[in-house]
Design a protein around this motif. Sequence first.
Motif, PDB file in Angstrom:
ATOM      1  N   ALA A 179       0.868  -1.184   0.000  1.00  0.00           N
ATOM      2  CA  ALA A 179       0.000   0.000   0.000  1.00  0.00           C
ATOM      3  C   ALA A 179       0.893   1.218   0.000  1.00  0.00           C
ATOM      4  CB  ALA A 179      -0.894  -0.017   1.244  1.00  0.00           C
ATOM      5  N   GLU A 180       1.581   1.415  -1.104  1.00  0.00           N
ATOM      6  CA  GLU A 180       2.593   2.463  -1.144  1.00  0.00           C
ATOM      7  C   GLU A 180       1.971   3.842  -1.071  1.00  0.00           C
ATOM      8  OE1 GLU A 180       5.860  -0.088  -1.184  1.00  0.00           O
ATOM      9  OE2 GLU A 180       5.648   2.048  -0.824  1.00  0.00           O
ATOM     10  N   ASP A 181       0.681   3.962  -1.486  1.00  0.00           N
ATOM     11  CA  ASP A 181       0.097   5.293  -1.510  1.00  0.00           C
ATOM     12  C   ASP A 181      -0.471   5.715  -0.168  1.00  0.00           C
ATOM     13  OD1 ASP A 181      -3.136   4.387  -2.939  1.00  0.00           O
ATOM     14  OD2 ASP A 181      -1.743   3.289  -1.677  1.00  0.00           O
ATOM     15  N   ILE A 182      -0.429   4.848   0.807  1.00  0.00           N
ATOM     16  CA  ILE A 182      -0.864   5.226   2.158  1.00  0.00           C
ATOM     17  C   ILE A 182       0.388   5.603   2.927  1.00  0.00           C
ATOM     18  CG2 ILE A 182      -1.981   4.419   4.266  1.00  0.00           C
ATOM     19  CD1 ILE A 182      -3.903   4.417   2.012  1.00  0.00           C
ATOM     20  N   ASP A 183       0.429   6.876   3.375  1.00  0.00           N
ATOM     21  CA  ASP A 183       1.651   7.231   4.100  1.00  0.00           C
ATOM     22  C   ASP A 183       1.426   7.124   5.600  1.00  0.00           C
ATOM     23  OD1 ASP A 183       1.257  10.780   3.422  1.00  0.00           O
ATOM     24  OD2 ASP A 183       0.337   9.503   4.946  1.00  0.00           O
ATOM     25  N   SER A 184       2.532   7.235   6.323  1.00  0.00           N
ATOM     26  CA  SER A 184       2.481   7.022   7.772  1.00  0.00           C
ATOM     27  C   SER A 184       1.595   8.056   8.451  1.00  0.00           C
ATOM     28  CB  SER A 184       3.881   7.104   8.372  1.00  0.00           C
ATOM     29  OG  SER A 184       4.692   6.110   7.826  1.00  0.00           O
ATOM     30  N   TYR A 185       1.524   9.272   7.851  1.00  0.00           N
ATOM     31  CA  TYR A 185       0.727  10.337   8.476  1.00  0.00           C
ATOM     32  C   TYR A 185      -0.750   9.934   8.525  1.00  0.00           C
ATOM     33  CZ  TYR A 185      -1.584  14.759   9.269  1.00  0.00           C
ATOM     34  OH  TYR A 185      -2.384  15.750   9.774  1.00  0.00           O
ATOM     35  N   GLU A 186      -1.237   9.381   7.410  1.00  0.00           N
ATOM     36  CA  GLU A 186      -2.646   8.963   7.385  1.00  0.00           C
ATOM     37  C   GLU A 186      -2.914   7.894   8.423  1.00  0.00           C
ATOM     38  OE1 GLU A 186      -2.855   8.816   2.673  1.00  0.00           O
ATOM     39  OE2 GLU A 186      -4.802   8.340   3.536  1.00  0.00           O
ATOM     40  N   ILE A 187      -1.967   6.973   8.530  1.00  0.00           N
ATOM     41  CA  ILE A 187      -2.137   5.889   9.500  1.00  0.00           C
ATOM     42  C   ILE A 187      -2.088   6.455  10.914  1.00  0.00           C
ATOM     43  CG2 ILE A 187      -1.296   3.637  10.258  1.00  0.00           C
ATOM     44  CD1 ILE A 187       0.052   3.337   7.536  1.00  0.00           C
ATOM     45  N   SER A 188      -1.194   7.445  11.140  1.00  0.00           N
ATOM     46  CA  SER A 188      -1.110   8.085  12.466  1.00  0.00           C
ATOM     47  C   SER A 188      -2.448   8.696  12.851  1.00  0.00           C
ATOM     48  CB  SER A 188      -0.070   9.197  12.486  1.00  0.00           C
ATOM     49  OG  SER A 188       1.226   8.687  12.381  1.00  0.00           O
ATOM     50  N   GLU A 189      -3.082   9.369  11.890  1.00  0.00           N
ATOM     51  CA  GLU A 189      -4.361  10.012  12.183  1.00  0.00           C
ATOM     52  C   GLU A 189      -5.393   8.976  12.610  1.00  0.00           C
ATOM     53  OE1 GLU A 189      -3.123  13.222  12.424  1.00  0.00           O
ATOM     54  OE2 GLU A 189      -5.244  13.579  12.011  1.00  0.00           O
ATOM     55  N   LEU A 190      -5.382   7.849  11.921  1.00  0.00           N
ATOM     56  CA  LEU A 190      -6.333   6.790  12.273  1.00  0.00           C
ATOM     57  C   LEU A 190      -6.027   6.212  13.658  1.00  0.00           C
ATOM     58  CD1 LEU A 190      -8.753   5.451  11.059  1.00  0.00           C
ATOM     59  CD2 LEU A 190      -7.267   3.713  10.071  1.00  0.00           C
ATOM     60  N   ILE A 191      -4.743   6.057  13.932  1.00  0.00           N
ATOM     61  CA  ILE A 191      -4.365   5.523  15.235  1.00  0.00           C
ATOM     62  C   ILE A 191      -4.718   6.516  16.331  1.00  0.00           C
ATOM     63  CG2 ILE A 191      -2.417   4.777  16.667  1.00  0.00           C
ATOM     64  CD1 ILE A 191      -1.139   3.621  14.164  1.00  0.00           C
ATOM     65  N   ASN A 192      -4.576   7.812  16.055  1.00  0.00           N
ATOM     66  CA  ASN A 192      -4.998   8.823  17.029  1.00  0.00           C
ATOM     67  C   ASN A 192      -6.488   8.686  17.321  1.00  0.00           C
ATOM     68  OD1 ASN A 192      -2.593  10.195  17.578  1.00  0.00           O
ATOM     69  ND2 ASN A 192      -2.776  11.447  15.743  1.00  0.00           N
ATOM     70  N   GLU A 193      -7.259   8.503  16.258  1.00  0.00           N
ATOM     71  CA  GLU A 193      -8.709   8.333  16.432  1.00  0.00           C
ATOM     72  C   GLU A 193      -8.982   7.095  17.283  1.00  0.00           C
ATOM     73  OE1 GLU A 193     -10.876   8.427  12.681  1.00  0.00           O
ATOM     74  OE2 GLU A 193     -12.429   7.146  13.573  1.00  0.00           O
ATOM     75  N   PHE A 194      -8.258   6.037  16.993  1.00  0.00           N
ATOM     76  CA  PHE A 194      -8.415   4.789  17.741  1.00  0.00           C
ATOM     77  C   PHE A 194      -8.062   4.991  19.207  1.00  0.00           C
ATOM     78  CE2 PHE A 194      -8.350   0.408  18.753  1.00  0.00           C
ATOM     79  CZ  PHE A 194      -7.159   0.115  19.382  1.00  0.00           C
ATOM     80  N   LEU A 195      -6.930   5.649  19.467  1.00  0.00           N
ATOM     81  CA  LEU A 195      -6.491   5.855  20.848  1.00  0.00           C
ATOM     82  C   LEU A 195      -7.498   6.704  21.607  1.00  0.00           C
ATOM     83  CD1 LEU A 195      -2.657   6.479  20.324  1.00  0.00           C
ATOM     84  CD2 LEU A 195      -3.719   4.490  21.362  1.00  0.00           C
ATOM     85  N   GLY A 196      -8.065   7.681  20.907  1.00  0.00           N
ATOM     86  CA  GLY A 196      -9.041   8.552  21.557  1.00  0.00           C
ATOM     87  C   GLY A 196     -10.298   7.809  21.974  1.00  0.00           C
ATOM     88  N   SER A 197     -10.560   6.677  21.313  1.00  0.00           N
ATOM     89  CA  SER A 197     -11.782   5.933  21.621  1.00  0.00           C
ATOM     90  C   SER A 197     -11.594   4.954  22.775  1.00  0.00           C
ATOM     91  CB  SER A 197     -12.244   5.159  20.376  1.00  0.00           C
ATOM     92  OG  SER A 197     -11.362   4.065  20.127  1.00  0.00           O
ATOM     93  N   LEU A 198     -10.345   4.808  23.220  1.00  0.00           N
ATOM     94  CA  LEU A 198     -10.058   3.817  24.259  1.00  0.00           C
ATOM     95  C   LEU A 198     -10.234   4.407  25.657  1.00  0.00           C
ATOM     96  CD1 LEU A 198      -6.750   2.247  22.858  1.00  0.00           C
ATOM     97  CD2 LEU A 198      -9.052   1.311  22.689  1.00  0.00           C
ATOM     98  N   SER A 199     -10.416   3.513  26.636  1.00  0.00           N
ATOM     99  CA  SER A 199     -10.369   3.956  28.030  1.00  0.00           C
ATOM    100  C   SER A 199      -8.925   4.355  28.331  1.00  0.00           C
ATOM    101  CB  SER A 199     -10.793   2.821  28.959  1.00  0.00           C
ATOM    102  OG  SER A 199      -9.827   1.770  28.893  1.00  0.00           O
ATOM    103  N   SER A 200      -8.731   5.126  29.384  1.00  0.00           N
ATOM    104  CA  SER A 200      -7.365   5.584  29.680  1.00  0.00           C
ATOM    105  C   SER A 200      -6.461   4.395  30.009  1.00  0.00           C
ATOM    106  CB  SER A 200      -7.371   6.606  30.817  1.00  0.00           C
ATOM    107  OG  SER A 200      -8.041   6.075  31.926  1.00  0.00           O
TER     108      SER A 200
END
Lengths: 185, 274
Positions: A112-133
Amino acid sequence: MENELLKKLNGRDESALGDIQKNYGKMIYALSLRILGSREDAEECANDVLLEIWNTVPPKQPERISAYACMLARRTAIDKLRANTAGKRGGVEYILATAELENELCICDTAAEDIDSYEISELINEFLGSLSSRDRYIFIARYYAFEDISEIAVKLGMAKNAVNIRLSRMRKRLRCLFAERNIYI
Amino acid sequence: MRKINKLNDAIGGIDEKFVEEYIECAPRKRIPWKTIAVSAACFAVILSAVYLPFALRKVPDKGDKSSTEVPFYTGMAGLEASSEVIIDSLGREVLHTKNAGLPDGTLVGQNSALDWCTTSYCYMTHDTPSLLAIKGIKVSSDSYSYKSVGEDGAEYVRICYVSGIRISDMLKENNTSGYDEGDIIYVFDYLTGQVNEDGEMTYFFYKESCIPPEEEAVYLLSTNEKKSYIPAWAKESGLIAENVWDTTGVTSVENFEVIWQEVLDNWKHFEENY
């Protein structure tokens, strides 16, 4: 203390480096050691991190020097490991944690060469925000800071298998989130 | 770029606020090795070699074994495993196995001796439960297994183990645990497995190196007042006695001697230079 540190760095007061070493040196070294697996490399990395803090602040004005140091330590250690041509594999926990992620999340046969790390970071941020502390702490301790699962369990007063199960579930959830957004690594 | 590198880089790029939160939550208190918290008063009870640390409540009838049967293929060396269905204090059917081993197909974790040793050093420098490091040989092993259905609808098997270890050597500098060489200490551990549609176990995870029960091994054991290492489903059973310790780490004697010195050297160097 953080404000004082930032003030010293901005004022090019070299005693700031001693303060950073005293307060965050262990964290920087421990994280570097977990990634690099070698005492000598970790020491070198820790020194590089201090130098980078000195060279980048100012103009950077991190909100917290501790977090900035942690981020630099992780990035510097991983870059050092990748650049290492002697075939070193890195620290045990870095290898294990990386394998856990790779087995669960890097499943697409096509690159998936066209997906860069920044896009994945944003998704992971969204994921982390949805978790309990607590879950968020576990995820970051394991996959950002490469802490040993037993150590995480001790810090949180949990059984180690409970930490394992939580990590497994979070990896599965993250994989589902990637799939929902058509992101394949 | 390798896919995993991309993922690792992405995790490295998470919001700084999450990194700050992680740092802020990290324990800061440091307790020197020689002042680690002593074990609670109840651990002064010394158990005899034949006393098993749990209460058994026998089932009046045989019960439906098909609902609780879990395959065990590896028993303790030279001893035959035997199982029976019992009822715990919540009325749940439990398969109790004597001389229990690990189920076939158990995923054995990588040799984590170095991680274990590093973790044990962390025990020394954190505000932690009581710690005990011993050499010993397993003399008994009892398991209690349950089947249950998780929130996701999948069937799980949970197995807890209570093993008796006869202590041959104490490795802790200041031993205030109440245990001594020759005593038997009971240790707790547990596994979780998932049963697939064919009734086969699909997943087990066992972190520590798998040591044959007839071999002397080094055990890192810990305990705390709340017994937080015993999951709720095991505590509620009424089958686990108060005096079990947590099996935090197990490794062969040979591994321990090599790895421990390396860990101590690493930390000594760091302490002297940083």
